[in-house]
Design a protein around this motif. Structure first.
Motif, mmCIF file in Angstrom:
data_model
loop_
_atom_site.group_PDB
_atom_site.id
_atom_site.type_symbol
_atom_site.label_atom_id
_atom_site.label_comp_id
_atom_site.label_asym_id
_atom_site.label_seq_id
_atom_site.Cartn_x
_atom_site.Cartn_y
_atom_site.Cartn_z
ATOM 1 N N VAL A 61 23.456 39.167 5.173
ATOM 2 C CA VAL A 61 23.617 40.555 4.697
ATOM 3 C C VAL A 61 24.178 40.637 3.271
ATOM 4 O O VAL A 61 23.891 41.591 2.557
ATOM 5 C CB VAL A 61 24.506 41.413 5.644
ATOM 6 N N SER A 62 24.955 39.648 2.829
ATOM 7 C CA SER A 62 25.512 39.721 1.474
ATOM 8 C C SER A 62 24.401 39.711 0.427
ATOM 9 O O SER A 62 24.617 40.142 -0.702
ATOM 10 C CB SER A 62 26.485 38.568 1.216
ATOM 11 N N GLY A 63 23.217 39.239 0.797
ATOM 12 C CA GLY A 63 22.086 39.233 -0.130
ATOM 13 C C GLY A 63 21.659 40.630 -0.532
ATOM 14 O O GLY A 63 20.976 40.812 -1.537
ATOM 15 N N ALA A 64 22.052 41.620 0.240
ATOM 16 C CA ALA A 64 21.674 43.003 -0.084
ATOM 17 C C ALA A 64 22.749 43.711 -0.898
ATOM 18 O O ALA A 64 22.649 44.905 -1.162
ATOM 19 C CB ALA A 64 21.406 43.771 1.202
ATOM 20 N N GLY A 65 23.801 42.978 -1.297
ATOM 21 C CA GLY A 65 24.884 43.599 -2.061
ATOM 22 C C GLY A 65 25.901 44.245 -1.142
ATOM 23 O O GLY A 65 25.699 44.322 0.081
ATOM 24 N N TYR A 66 27.004 44.715 -1.722
ATOM 25 C CA TYR A 66 28.112 45.211 -0.910
ATOM 26 C C TYR A 66 27.686 46.341 0.021
ATOM 27 O O TYR A 66 28.041 46.379 1.190
ATOM 28 C CB TYR A 66 29.286 45.662 -1.790
ATOM 29 N N SER A 67 26.935 47.286 -0.498
ATOM 30 C CA SER A 67 26.574 48.432 0.347
ATOM 31 C C SER A 67 25.107 48.419 0.731
ATOM 32 O O SER A 67 24.499 49.456 0.999
ATOM 33 C CB SER A 67 26.937 49.730 -0.376
ATOM 34 N N ALA B 159 31.661 47.363 -15.093
ATOM 35 C CA ALA B 159 31.045 47.877 -13.860
ATOM 36 C C ALA B 159 30.529 49.291 -14.139
ATOM 37 O O ALA B 159 30.319 49.661 -15.306
ATOM 38 C CB ALA B 159 32.046 47.854 -12.712
ATOM 39 N N SER B 160 30.341 50.080 -13.072
ATOM 40 C CA SER B 160 29.780 51.434 -13.252
ATOM 41 C C SER B 160 30.878 52.412 -13.662
ATOM 42 O O SER B 160 32.069 52.088 -13.612
ATOM 43 C CB SER B 160 29.129 51.904 -11.953
ATOM 44 N N GLU B 161 30.455 53.619 -13.980
ATOM 45 C CA GLU B 161 31.374 54.690 -14.384
ATOM 46 C C GLU B 161 32.532 54.855 -13.396
ATOM 47 O O GLU B 161 33.664 55.109 -13.790
ATOM 48 C CB GLU B 161 30.613 56.020 -14.460
ATOM 49 N N SER B 162 32.210 54.689 -12.081
ATOM 50 C CA SER B 162 33.249 54.966 -11.075
ATOM 51 C C SER B 162 34.373 53.907 -11.104
ATOM 52 O O SER B 162 35.453 54.137 -10.572
ATOM 53 C CB SER B 162 32.643 55.043 -9.672
ATOM 54 N N SER B 163 34.128 52.762 -11.746
ATOM 55 C CA SER B 163 35.158 51.719 -11.812
ATOM 56 C C SER B 163 35.836 51.628 -13.175
ATOM 57 O O SER B 163 36.905 51.028 -13.307
ATOM 58 C CB SER B 163 34.528 50.344 -11.519
ATOM 59 N N VAL B 164 35.188 52.216 -14.196
ATOM 60 C CA VAL B 164 35.710 52.072 -15.568
ATOM 61 C C VAL B 164 37.142 52.613 -15.678
ATOM 62 O O VAL B 164 37.461 53.676 -15.140
ATOM 63 C CB VAL B 164 34.773 52.804 -16.575
ATOM 64 N N LEU C 45 28.952 41.382 -16.506
ATOM 65 C CA LEU C 45 28.426 42.745 -16.373
ATOM 66 C C LEU C 45 28.172 42.985 -14.883
ATOM 67 O O LEU C 45 27.418 42.237 -14.259
ATOM 68 C CB LEU C 45 27.108 42.892 -17.146
ATOM 69 N N GLY C 46 28.804 43.987 -14.302
ATOM 70 C CA GLY C 46 28.679 44.225 -12.855
ATOM 71 C C GLY C 46 29.606 43.282 -12.093
ATOM 72 O O GLY C 46 29.212 42.664 -11.100
ATOM 73 N N ALA C 47 30.861 43.215 -12.555
ATOM 74 C CA ALA C 47 31.805 42.215 -12.026
ATOM 75 C C ALA C 47 32.382 42.560 -10.664
ATOM 76 O O ALA C 47 32.961 41.707 -10.001
ATOM 77 C CB ALA C 47 32.960 42.043 -13.023
ATOM 78 N N THR C 48 32.235 43.821 -10.239
ATOM 79 C CA THR C 48 32.915 44.233 -9.002
ATOM 80 C C THR C 48 32.065 44.054 -7.746
ATOM 81 O O THR C 48 32.559 44.209 -6.633
ATOM 82 C CB THR C 48 33.323 45.728 -9.105
ATOM 83 N N GLY C 49 30.767 43.725 -7.880
ATOM 84 C CA GLY C 49 29.867 43.627 -6.731
ATOM 85 C C GLY C 49 29.949 42.289 -6.014
ATOM 86 O O GLY C 49 30.812 41.441 -6.316
ATOM 87 N N ALA C 50 29.025 42.090 -5.046
ATOM 88 C CA ALA C 50 29.033 40.875 -4.227
ATOM 89 C C ALA C 50 28.862 39.624 -5.086
ATOM 90 O O ALA C 50 29.555 38.619 -4.888
ATOM 91 C CB ALA C 50 27.904 40.960 -3.186
ATOM 92 N N VAL C 51 27.959 39.669 -6.064
ATOM 93 C CA VAL C 51 27.734 38.501 -6.923
ATOM 94 C C VAL C 51 28.831 38.411 -7.993
ATOM 95 O O VAL C 51 29.328 37.322 -8.289
ATOM 96 C CB VAL C 51 26.325 38.565 -7.567
ATOM 97 N N GLY C 52 29.222 39.567 -8.543
ATOM 98 C CA GLY C 52 30.291 39.584 -9.551
ATOM 99 C C GLY C 52 31.553 38.904 -9.041
ATOM 100 O O GLY C 52 32.220 38.147 -9.752
ATOM 101 N N SER D 201 25.277 38.428 -15.995
ATOM 102 C CA SER D 201 24.870 39.755 -15.551
ATOM 103 C C SER D 201 24.596 39.752 -14.060
ATOM 104 O O SER D 201 23.770 38.984 -13.569
ATOM 105 C CB SER D 201 23.612 40.201 -16.326
ATOM 106 N N SER D 202 25.328 40.615 -13.338
ATOM 107 C CA SER D 202 25.050 40.805 -11.911
ATOM 108 C C SER D 202 24.968 42.300 -11.638
ATOM 109 O O SER D 202 25.601 42.832 -10.744
ATOM 110 C CB SER D 202 26.116 40.126 -11.045
ATOM 111 N N LEU D 203 24.151 42.955 -12.461
ATOM 112 C CA LEU D 203 23.910 44.393 -12.331
ATOM 113 C C LEU D 203 22.711 44.623 -11.422
ATOM 114 O O LEU D 203 21.827 43.766 -11.332
ATOM 115 C CB LEU D 203 23.578 44.972 -13.716
ATOM 116 N N PRO D 204 22.638 45.793 -10.758
ATOM 117 C CA PRO D 204 21.394 46.130 -10.057
ATOM 118 C C PRO D 204 20.238 46.032 -11.066
ATOM 119 O O PRO D 204 20.405 46.381 -12.248
ATOM 120 C CB PRO D 204 21.622 47.580 -9.615
#
Ligand code: NAP
Length: 344
Positions: free
Chosen positions: A178-184, A35-40, A8-15, A82-85
Protein backbone atom coordinates in the motif's frame (compact mmCIF):
# COMPACT_ATOMS: atom_id res chain seq x y z
CA UNK A 1 33.26 16.16 -0.90
CA UNK A 2 30.06 17.58 0.59
CA UNK A 3 26.98 18.12 -1.62
CA UNK A 4 24.10 20.20 -0.23
CA UNK A 5 20.76 18.69 -1.14
CA UNK A 6 17.07 19.55 -0.95
CA UNK A 7 13.96 17.35 -1.21
CA UNK A 8 10.93 18.50 -3.22
CA UNK A 9 7.87 16.81 -1.67
CA UNK A 10 9.75 15.88 1.51
CA UNK A 11 6.73 15.13 3.69
CA UNK A 12 5.26 12.19 1.67
CA UNK A 13 5.90 8.43 1.77
CA UNK A 14 8.99 8.67 -0.47
CA UNK A 15 10.15 12.02 0.96
CA UNK A 16 10.35 10.42 4.41
CA UNK A 17 12.50 7.61 3.05
CA UNK A 18 14.87 10.20 1.59
CA UNK A 19 15.22 11.72 5.03
CA UNK A 20 15.91 8.31 6.56
CA UNK A 21 18.50 7.39 3.91
CA UNK A 22 20.26 10.76 3.96
CA UNK A 23 21.08 10.42 7.65
CA UNK A 24 24.81 9.73 7.95
CA UNK A 25 25.28 9.79 4.16
CA UNK A 26 28.98 10.45 3.49
CA UNK A 27 28.40 12.97 0.65
CA UNK A 28 24.92 14.46 0.87
CA UNK A 29 23.97 17.05 3.44
CA UNK A 30 20.24 17.93 3.66
CA UNK A 31 19.64 21.70 3.74
CA UNK A 32 16.10 22.20 2.35
CA UNK A 33 12.69 20.48 2.49
CA UNK A 34 9.67 21.56 0.43
CA UNK A 35 6.04 20.41 0.23
CA UNK A 36 2.55 21.72 -0.66
CA UNK A 37 0.93 24.96 0.46
CA UNK A 38 -0.67 23.17 3.43
CA UNK A 39 2.78 22.34 4.87
CA UNK A 40 4.69 25.52 4.01
CA UNK A 41 5.93 27.40 7.09
CA UNK A 42 5.45 24.42 9.43
CA UNK A 43 8.29 22.58 11.16
CA UNK A 44 8.94 19.28 9.35
CA UNK A 45 7.98 17.44 12.51
CA UNK A 46 4.49 18.96 12.41
CA UNK A 47 3.98 18.74 8.63
CA UNK A 48 4.95 15.10 7.96
CA UNK A 49 2.72 12.18 8.88
CA UNK A 50 5.83 10.16 9.79
CA UNK A 51 5.40 6.40 9.24
CA UNK A 52 9.01 5.16 9.19
CA UNK A 53 10.18 2.61 11.79
CA UNK A 54 12.81 5.00 13.26
CA UNK A 55 12.03 8.45 14.78
CA UNK A 56 12.46 11.69 12.81
CA UNK A 57 16.00 12.94 13.42
CA UNK A 58 15.85 15.95 15.75
CA UNK A 59 17.74 18.34 13.45
CA UNK A 60 15.38 17.52 10.54
CA UNK A 61 12.22 17.69 12.64
CA UNK A 62 12.92 21.33 13.39
CA UNK A 63 13.57 22.37 9.75
CA UNK A 64 10.92 24.67 8.30
CA UNK A 65 9.14 23.42 5.17
CA UNK A 66 9.45 25.87 2.26
CA UNK A 67 7.42 26.48 -0.87
CA UNK A 68 8.25 24.31 -3.93
CA UNK A 69 9.72 27.09 -6.09
CA UNK A 70 13.35 27.88 -7.03
CA UNK A 71 13.00 31.30 -5.36
CA UNK A 72 12.10 29.77 -1.99
CA UNK A 73 15.16 27.50 -1.85
CA UNK A 74 18.24 28.55 0.09
CA UNK A 75 20.93 29.69 -2.39
CA UNK A 76 23.44 27.01 -1.42
CA UNK A 77 21.60 23.90 -2.75
CA UNK A 78 23.71 21.79 -5.19
CA UNK A 79 21.28 18.95 -5.97
CA UNK A 80 17.56 18.24 -5.61
CA UNK A 81 15.63 15.05 -5.03
CA UNK A 82 12.05 15.08 -6.28
CA UNK A 83 9.25 13.03 -4.76
CA UNK A 84 6.34 15.16 -5.91
CA UNK A 85 3.11 13.77 -7.38
CA UNK A 86 3.81 13.40 -11.11
CA UNK A 87 1.27 16.02 -12.18
CA UNK A 88 2.93 18.57 -9.85
CA UNK A 89 6.45 17.51 -10.90
CA UNK A 90 5.55 17.97 -14.58
CA UNK A 91 4.72 21.59 -13.81
CA UNK A 92 7.49 22.58 -11.42
CA UNK A 93 10.56 20.46 -12.30
CA UNK A 94 11.20 22.55 -15.50
CA UNK A 95 11.31 25.74 -13.39
CA UNK A 96 14.12 24.29 -11.28
CA UNK A 97 15.95 22.91 -14.35
CA UNK A 98 15.81 26.29 -16.09
CA UNK A 99 17.19 27.83 -12.90
CA UNK A 100 20.20 25.48 -13.21
CA UNK A 101 19.38 22.77 -10.63
CA UNK A 102 20.37 19.14 -11.09
CA UNK A 103 17.42 16.88 -10.14
CA UNK A 104 17.25 13.18 -9.34
CA UNK A 105 13.53 12.50 -9.62
CA UNK A 106 11.11 9.71 -8.72
CA UNK A 107 8.11 11.16 -10.48
CA UNK A 108 6.84 9.38 -13.58
CA UNK A 109 6.50 12.44 -15.86
CA UNK A 110 9.03 12.38 -18.73
CA UNK A 111 10.46 8.96 -17.85
CA UNK A 112 10.03 7.81 -21.45
CA UNK A 113 11.14 11.12 -23.05
CA UNK A 114 13.95 10.39 -25.51
CA UNK A 115 16.41 12.81 -23.88
CA UNK A 116 15.78 11.96 -20.20
CA UNK A 117 18.01 9.25 -18.68
CA UNK A 118 15.98 6.52 -16.93
CA UNK A 119 18.71 4.82 -14.97
CA UNK A 120 19.43 2.07 -12.49
CA UNK A 121 23.17 2.59 -11.88
CA UNK A 122 23.93 -1.14 -11.62
CA UNK A 123 22.35 -1.72 -15.06
CA UNK A 124 22.56 1.22 -17.46
CA UNK A 125 24.84 3.97 -16.03
CA UNK A 126 25.92 4.91 -19.58
CA UNK A 127 22.41 6.28 -20.34
CA UNK A 128 23.30 9.25 -18.09
CA UNK A 129 25.06 10.74 -21.12
CA UNK A 130 21.59 11.62 -22.48
CA UNK A 131 21.97 14.75 -20.32
CA UNK A 132 24.17 16.22 -23.08
CA UNK A 133 21.30 15.82 -25.59
CA UNK A 134 18.79 17.06 -22.99
CA UNK A 135 20.69 20.31 -22.55
CA UNK A 136 20.87 20.84 -26.32
CA UNK A 137 17.15 20.08 -26.80
CA UNK A 138 15.77 21.98 -23.83
CA UNK A 139 18.26 24.74 -23.14
CA UNK A 140 18.40 23.81 -19.44
CA UNK A 141 21.44 24.74 -17.37
CA UNK A 142 20.40 22.02 -14.93
CA UNK A 143 20.04 18.28 -15.55
CA UNK A 144 17.26 15.75 -14.96
CA UNK A 145 17.62 12.03 -14.29
CA UNK A 146 14.69 9.74 -13.46
CA UNK A 147 14.48 6.37 -11.77
CA UNK A 148 11.89 3.85 -12.94
CA UNK A 149 8.63 2.98 -11.25
CA UNK A 150 8.97 0.83 -8.09
CA UNK A 151 7.40 -2.26 -9.69
CA UNK A 152 9.72 -1.97 -12.71
CA UNK A 153 12.81 -1.62 -10.49
CA UNK A 154 11.90 -4.79 -8.59
CA UNK A 155 12.27 -7.07 -11.63
CA UNK A 156 14.90 -5.16 -13.64
CA UNK A 157 18.10 -6.49 -12.01
CA UNK A 158 16.87 -10.06 -12.56
CA UNK A 159 16.18 -9.36 -16.24
CA UNK A 160 19.56 -7.62 -16.64
CA UNK A 161 21.22 -10.70 -15.14
CA UNK A 162 19.44 -12.93 -17.69
CA UNK A 163 19.91 -10.62 -20.65
CA UNK A 164 22.69 -12.68 -22.26
CA UNK A 165 20.19 -15.53 -22.74
CA UNK A 166 18.34 -13.30 -25.23
CA UNK A 167 15.02 -12.47 -23.65
CA UNK A 168 12.08 -12.69 -26.07
CA UNK A 169 9.28 -11.87 -23.68
CA UNK A 170 8.46 -11.20 -20.03
CA UNK A 171 5.11 -11.74 -18.35
CA UNK A 172 4.84 -10.38 -14.83
CA UNK A 173 2.14 -10.28 -12.20
CA UNK A 174 2.66 -8.05 -9.13
CA UNK A 175 1.52 -8.06 -5.48
CA UNK A 176 2.17 -4.47 -4.44
CA UNK A 177 2.28 -2.88 -1.00
CA UNK A 178 0.00 0.00 0.00
CA UNK A 179 2.88 2.46 0.56
CA UNK A 180 3.36 2.40 -3.22
CA UNK A 181 0.21 4.50 -3.52
CA UNK A 182 1.56 7.25 -1.25
CA UNK A 183 0.38 8.26 2.21
CA UNK A 184 -3.25 8.80 1.29
CA UNK A 185 -3.38 6.51 -1.74
CA UNK A 186 -5.57 3.60 -0.57
CA UNK A 187 -7.93 3.78 2.40
CA UNK A 188 -8.07 1.04 5.05
CA UNK A 189 -11.72 0.33 4.07
CA UNK A 190 -10.56 -0.43 0.55
CA UNK A 191 -7.57 -2.64 1.29
CA UNK A 192 -7.95 -4.55 4.59
CA UNK A 193 -9.21 -8.10 3.91
CA UNK A 194 -8.97 -7.37 0.21
CA UNK A 195 -6.87 -7.24 -2.97
CA UNK A 196 -7.35 -4.78 -5.82
CA UNK A 197 -6.58 -6.20 -9.28
CA UNK A 198 -5.76 -2.89 -10.94
CA UNK A 199 -3.28 -0.05 -10.32
CA UNK A 200 -3.87 2.85 -12.71
CA UNK A 201 -1.03 3.34 -15.21
CA UNK A 202 1.28 0.84 -13.50
CA UNK A 203 1.12 -1.91 -16.14
CA UNK A 204 1.97 0.53 -18.87
CA UNK A 205 4.99 1.80 -16.91
CA UNK A 206 6.39 -1.70 -16.39
CA UNK A 207 5.87 -2.58 -20.05
CA UNK A 208 7.62 0.51 -21.44
CA UNK A 209 10.24 1.48 -18.83
CA UNK A 210 11.80 -2.01 -18.75
CA UNK A 211 12.47 -1.82 -22.52
CA UNK A 212 14.14 1.59 -22.16
CA UNK A 213 16.41 0.43 -19.32
CA UNK A 214 17.65 -2.59 -21.28
CA UNK A 215 17.73 -0.53 -24.48
CA UNK A 216 20.89 0.49 -26.38
CA UNK A 217 22.31 3.98 -26.02
CA UNK A 218 23.03 5.37 -29.48
CA UNK A 219 24.71 8.62 -28.45
CA UNK A 220 21.59 10.77 -28.91
CA UNK A 221 18.81 8.49 -27.66
CA UNK A 222 18.01 4.96 -26.45
CA UNK A 223 16.71 2.26 -28.80
CA UNK A 224 14.14 0.24 -26.85
CA UNK A 225 14.87 -3.46 -26.22
CA UNK A 226 12.85 -5.69 -28.53
CA UNK A 227 11.41 -7.93 -25.77
CA UNK A 228 7.66 -8.08 -25.33
CA UNK A 229 6.60 -7.20 -21.76
CA UNK A 230 3.11 -7.86 -20.38
CA UNK A 231 2.29 -6.83 -16.81
CA UNK A 232 -0.65 -7.34 -14.50
CA UNK A 233 -0.59 -5.23 -11.31
CA UNK A 234 -2.38 -5.93 -8.02
CA UNK A 235 -2.52 -4.05 -4.71
CA UNK A 236 -2.46 -6.19 -1.54
CA UNK A 237 -2.59 -5.26 2.18
CA UNK A 238 1.16 -5.29 2.93
CA UNK A 239 2.80 -2.06 4.10
CA UNK A 240 6.10 -2.15 2.21
CA UNK A 241 7.69 -4.52 -0.33
CA UNK A 242 6.49 -5.45 -3.81
CA UNK A 243 6.45 -9.19 -4.66
CA UNK A 244 6.36 -10.19 -8.35
CA UNK A 245 5.82 -13.46 -10.25
CA UNK A 246 7.95 -13.28 -13.39
CA UNK A 247 7.80 -15.55 -16.47
CA UNK A 248 10.69 -15.07 -18.91
CA UNK A 249 10.82 -16.55 -22.40
CA UNK A 250 14.39 -16.86 -23.71
CA UNK A 251 15.89 -17.78 -27.10
CA UNK A 252 18.58 -19.87 -25.40
CA UNK A 253 17.54 -22.61 -23.00
CA UNK A 254 18.49 -22.07 -19.38
CA UNK A 255 18.62 -24.36 -16.34
CA UNK A 256 17.51 -23.22 -12.89
CA UNK A 257 21.13 -23.41 -11.67
CA UNK A 258 22.37 -21.24 -14.55
CA UNK A 259 19.65 -18.67 -13.88
CA UNK A 260 20.41 -18.64 -10.14
CA UNK A 261 24.17 -18.27 -10.79
CA UNK A 262 23.62 -15.45 -13.28
CA UNK A 263 21.50 -13.58 -10.74
CA UNK A 264 23.71 -14.20 -7.69
CA UNK A 265 26.82 -13.07 -9.53
CA UNK A 266 25.25 -10.05 -11.24
CA UNK A 267 27.55 -7.25 -10.20
CA UNK A 268 26.53 -4.07 -8.47
CA UNK A 269 28.49 -0.84 -8.55
CA UNK A 270 30.93 0.62 -6.07
CA UNK A 271 28.51 3.49 -5.36
CA UNK A 272 27.87 4.01 -1.65
CA UNK A 273 24.18 3.01 -1.59
CA UNK A 274 24.52 -0.07 -3.80
CA UNK A 275 24.43 -3.33 -1.80
CA UNK A 276 27.48 -5.58 -1.86
CA UNK A 277 25.36 -8.29 -3.47
CA UNK A 278 22.59 -6.91 -5.68
CA UNK A 279 20.46 -10.08 -5.97
CA UNK A 280 20.05 -12.76 -3.31
CA UNK A 281 18.60 -16.08 -4.49
CA UNK A 282 16.78 -18.34 -2.01
CA UNK A 283 16.65 -22.13 -2.37
CA UNK A 284 13.55 -22.15 -0.17
CA UNK A 285 10.48 -21.88 -2.48
CA UNK A 286 8.43 -19.97 0.11
CA UNK A 287 10.85 -17.03 0.03
CA UNK A 288 11.09 -14.16 -0.62
CA UNK A 289 8.30 -12.70 1.51
CA UNK A 290 7.65 -8.95 2.02
CA UNK A 291 7.82 -8.96 5.84
CA UNK A 292 10.90 -11.20 6.03
CA UNK A 293 12.97 -9.95 3.13
CA UNK A 294 12.20 -6.32 2.21
CA UNK A 295 14.87 -4.94 4.57
CA UNK A 296 17.74 -7.06 3.20
CA UNK A 297 20.78 -5.00 2.20
CA UNK A 298 19.29 -2.00 4.06
CA UNK A 299 16.30 -2.23 1.72
CA UNK A 300 18.47 -2.05 -1.42
CA UNK A 301 18.82 -5.76 -2.24
CA UNK A 302 16.56 -7.67 -4.65
CA UNK A 303 15.42 -11.10 -3.40
CA UNK A 304 14.57 -14.01 -5.70
CA UNK A 305 13.12 -17.47 -5.11
CA UNK A 306 11.13 -20.27 -6.69
CA UNK A 307 13.21 -20.42 -9.88
CA UNK A 308 11.81 -23.14 -12.17
CA UNK A 309 12.29 -24.12 -15.77
CA UNK A 310 9.32 -23.78 -18.11
CA UNK A 311 8.81 -25.02 -21.67
CA UNK A 312 10.03 -21.69 -23.05
CA UNK A 313 12.39 -20.32 -20.38
CA UNK A 314 12.12 -19.84 -16.63
CA UNK A 315 9.80 -18.47 -13.97
CA UNK A 316 10.62 -17.08 -10.53
CA UNK A 317 9.42 -14.70 -7.82
CA UNK A 318 11.26 -11.49 -6.90
CA UNK A 319 10.87 -8.85 -4.21
CA UNK A 320 12.16 -5.35 -3.40
CA UNK A 321 11.42 -2.66 -0.84
CA UNK A 322 9.28 -0.28 -2.89
CA UNK A 323 9.91 3.01 -1.08
CA UNK A 324 13.67 2.31 -0.64
CA UNK A 325 15.06 0.31 -3.62
CA UNK A 326 12.00 1.24 -5.67
CA UNK A 327 11.97 4.97 -4.91
CA UNK A 328 14.14 7.04 -2.52
CA UNK A 329 17.10 4.63 -2.57
CA UNK A 330 16.90 4.48 -6.38
CA UNK A 331 17.06 8.29 -6.61
CA UNK A 332 19.88 8.40 -4.10
CA UNK A 333 21.90 5.94 -6.20
CA UNK A 334 21.23 8.02 -9.31
CA UNK A 335 22.44 11.10 -7.43
CA UNK A 336 25.62 9.26 -6.42
CA UNK A 337 26.08 8.37 -10.10
CA UNK A 338 25.58 12.04 -11.09
CA UNK A 339 28.28 13.07 -8.61
CA UNK A 340 30.59 10.26 -9.73
CA UNK A 341 30.16 11.26 -13.38
CA UNK A 342 30.89 14.92 -12.62
CA UNK A 343 27.43 16.38 -13.26
CA UNK A 344 27.27 17.86 -9.74
P1 NAP B 1 2.80 11.23 -1.25
O1 NAP B 1 2.97 10.40 -0.04
O2 NAP B 1 1.42 11.60 -1.67
O3 NAP B 1 3.68 12.58 -1.07
C1 NAP B 1 3.61 13.67 -2.00
C2 NAP B 1 4.53 14.80 -1.57
O4 NAP B 1 4.40 15.88 -2.52
C3 NAP B 1 4.21 15.40 -0.20
O5 NAP B 1 5.39 15.91 0.35
C4 NAP B 1 3.26 16.56 -0.56
O6 NAP B 1 3.26 17.61 0.41
C5 NAP B 1 3.91 17.06 -1.83
N1 NAP B 1 2.96 17.80 -2.67
C6 NAP B 1 1.70 17.41 -3.04
N2 NAP B 1 1.14 18.37 -3.83
C7 NAP B 1 2.05 19.36 -3.94
C8 NAP B 1 2.06 20.63 -4.60
N3 NAP B 1 1.01 21.07 -5.32
N4 NAP B 1 3.17 21.41 -4.49
C9 NAP B 1 4.23 21.00 -3.77
N5 NAP B 1 4.29 19.81 -3.10
C10 NAP B 1 3.21 19.01 -3.21
O7 NAP B 1 3.45 10.52 -2.54
P2 NAP B 1 4.69 9.46 -2.59
O8 NAP B 1 4.22 8.07 -2.50
O9 NAP B 1 5.76 9.94 -1.68
O10 NAP B 1 5.16 9.60 -4.11
C11 NAP B 1 5.91 10.70 -4.57
C12 NAP B 1 6.31 10.48 -6.02
O11 NAP B 1 7.15 9.33 -6.12
C13 NAP B 1 5.11 10.21 -6.95
O12 NAP B 1 5.36 10.83 -8.19
C14 NAP B 1 5.11 8.71 -7.09
O13 NAP B 1 4.52 8.27 -8.28
C15 NAP B 1 6.60 8.39 -7.04
N6 NAP B 1 6.93 7.03 -6.57
C16 NAP B 1 6.40 6.52 -5.43
C17 NAP B 1 6.76 5.25 -5.01
C18 NAP B 1 6.21 4.63 -3.75
O14 NAP B 1 6.51 3.44 -3.49
N7 NAP B 1 5.45 5.35 -2.94
C19 NAP B 1 7.65 4.50 -5.73
C20 NAP B 1 8.20 5.04 -6.89
C21 NAP B 1 7.83 6.31 -7.29
P3 NAP B 1 2.11 17.70 1.59
O15 NAP B 1 2.49 16.72 2.65
O16 NAP B 1 2.22 19.13 2.01
O17 NAP B 1 0.81 17.37 0.92
Amino acid sequence: MSVRVGILGATGAVGQRFIQLLQNHPTFNLVAVTASESSVGKRYHDAAKWRIETPIPEEIGSMVVTETTPEALPSNVDLLFSSLPSSVAAEVEPDFLEAGYVISSNSSNDRMASDIPLTIPEINPGHLKLIEQQRINRGWDGALVKNPNCSTITMMPTLAALQELEIDSVHVSTLQAVSGAGYSGVTSMEIIDNAIPHIGGEENKMESESRKILGSFTGANVELHSMDVIASCNRIPTLDGHLENVFVETSQSVSTDEAADAMQSYSGTSLYSSPEQLINVFDDPIRPQPRLDRARGDGMQISVGGIQQTATGIKYNCLAHNTIRGAAGASLLNAELLVDAGWV
